[in-house]
Design a protein around this motif. Sequence first.
Motif, PDB file in Angstrom:
ATOM      1  N   THR A 127       1.051  -1.061  -0.112  1.00 41.45           N
ATOM      2  CA  THR A 127      -0.149   0.174   0.240  1.00 41.45           C
ATOM      3  C   THR A 127       0.848   1.311  -0.119  1.00 41.45           C
ATOM      4  N   LYS A 141       1.210   3.846  -3.679  1.00 40.27           N
ATOM      5  CA  LYS A 141       0.403   5.711  -3.071  1.00 40.27           C
ATOM      6  C   LYS A 141       1.951   5.335  -4.020  1.00 40.27           C
ATOM      7  N   ARG A 197       2.437   8.964  -6.744  1.00 40.91           N
ATOM      8  CA  ARG A 197       2.535   9.698  -6.894  1.00 40.91           C
ATOM      9  C   ARG A 197       3.762  10.686  -7.798  1.00 40.91           C
TER      10      ARG A 197
END
Length: 427
Positions: free
Chosen positions: A214, A218, A222
């Motif tokens: 996870t 993320k 980004r």
Amino acid sequence: MKADTGRKYRLYPAPDAKRRLTEWGHTTRAVWNIALEQRVYVYRQRGHTLRSTEQCKHLTSARADLDWLADLPAQCAQQVLRNLDRAYENFWNPDLAAAFPARKKRGHRLSIPFPGQAVEVRKLNRHWAEVRLPKLGWVRFRLSRALGGTIRNATVTRDGTGWYISFGVHTGARPAPPNGRPDCGVDFGVASSAYVSTEPAPRIMPPTLTGAETARLKYMQRKQARQLTYAKKHNGGRYSNRLRRTIAAIGKIRARQANRRADFTHKLTTDLTKNHGMIGIEDLRVKNMTRSAKGTAAAPGRNVRQKSGLNRAILDNVPGERRRQLEYKARKHGSELVAVPAFHTSQTCAACGTVDPDSRKGCGRLFACTRCGHEDDADHNASVEIEARARRTGGSVTNSTRSTAPVRVPAPRRRRTREAPKHADAS
């Protein structure tokens, strides 16, 4: 003979074959988009609906002029047009909720369809086999299970984890006789992935991503956002090799997540159909349940982030896919699937039949009937009510989304009885 089952295997093409399959995947996407655009244009201009038989003539002339189209096997391009015919037929069919055929984006999963007569399979040993593809030759794949029938079609796909080949196989299998197992009702939810009425505890789907995965997802998202901004400002929107590697890394994580979700779903549906003679589920409207709360500029929505998180949680449990798998596995294992209206299943007492929103205050996990005092887990109480409604339908399979099973009428609200006014005695 039509294909009545599917088989999917991991494909291991050589580097040159990978490059060529990638080019073919983009070519089939272009053929789909061009053929769809041509059909829409002809219908708007002349009111005529093109079919694959007419478009195959245009395809033959286009292959003579375009080298990139001629490199794609003719059988694959023709199969794409037949698939477009099927998409139109599903859209016209009132019994199906299919939308109008959509154009495929570049980020869409690569897929190359082949007709059954264009491929050939031979077994090498217990664990390996080869498939002969037009213009490529023999390509190895992992024989994880037997084909078990005649190949009617094949599709080569690619996701974040690698290449796969799927076969549509005709097995000639007939629906199994009733297995005589006990009935059950299943309540699909978010906190409890599936609560079976005959079981004391819910079935919880394990997290599809670990904590490290996870965090990496993320971080990569980004990074992709920064690289996309740079590409728009300095490269004219062209993707760099670094951006493509970032997108591939995100796709690999997403593919791993989807595989884990599919693994839990297959195990759940197989176990339910094998061990139960009748399975009752809710006739859910997934599109309505996952509708965005964003609203418009004039009337913006409320709690948009909370609703989007709930929508992701609902879709992560794939209620539509579970129903699809239950439908075909029920015929295979001698079970029946009955879909009942979802109206007030979470507010109906499974013991006395009283419908009262106060029995489940705040949508918590506890259900406490305001009439008879029955207490139970809210999801388990709903699964028992679903089973009762499914039995009242007569045990017939309900595949339509317009189920007409009877629903308990809510009990009348209790009114406060006013005390009789006290009249003064006449003196």
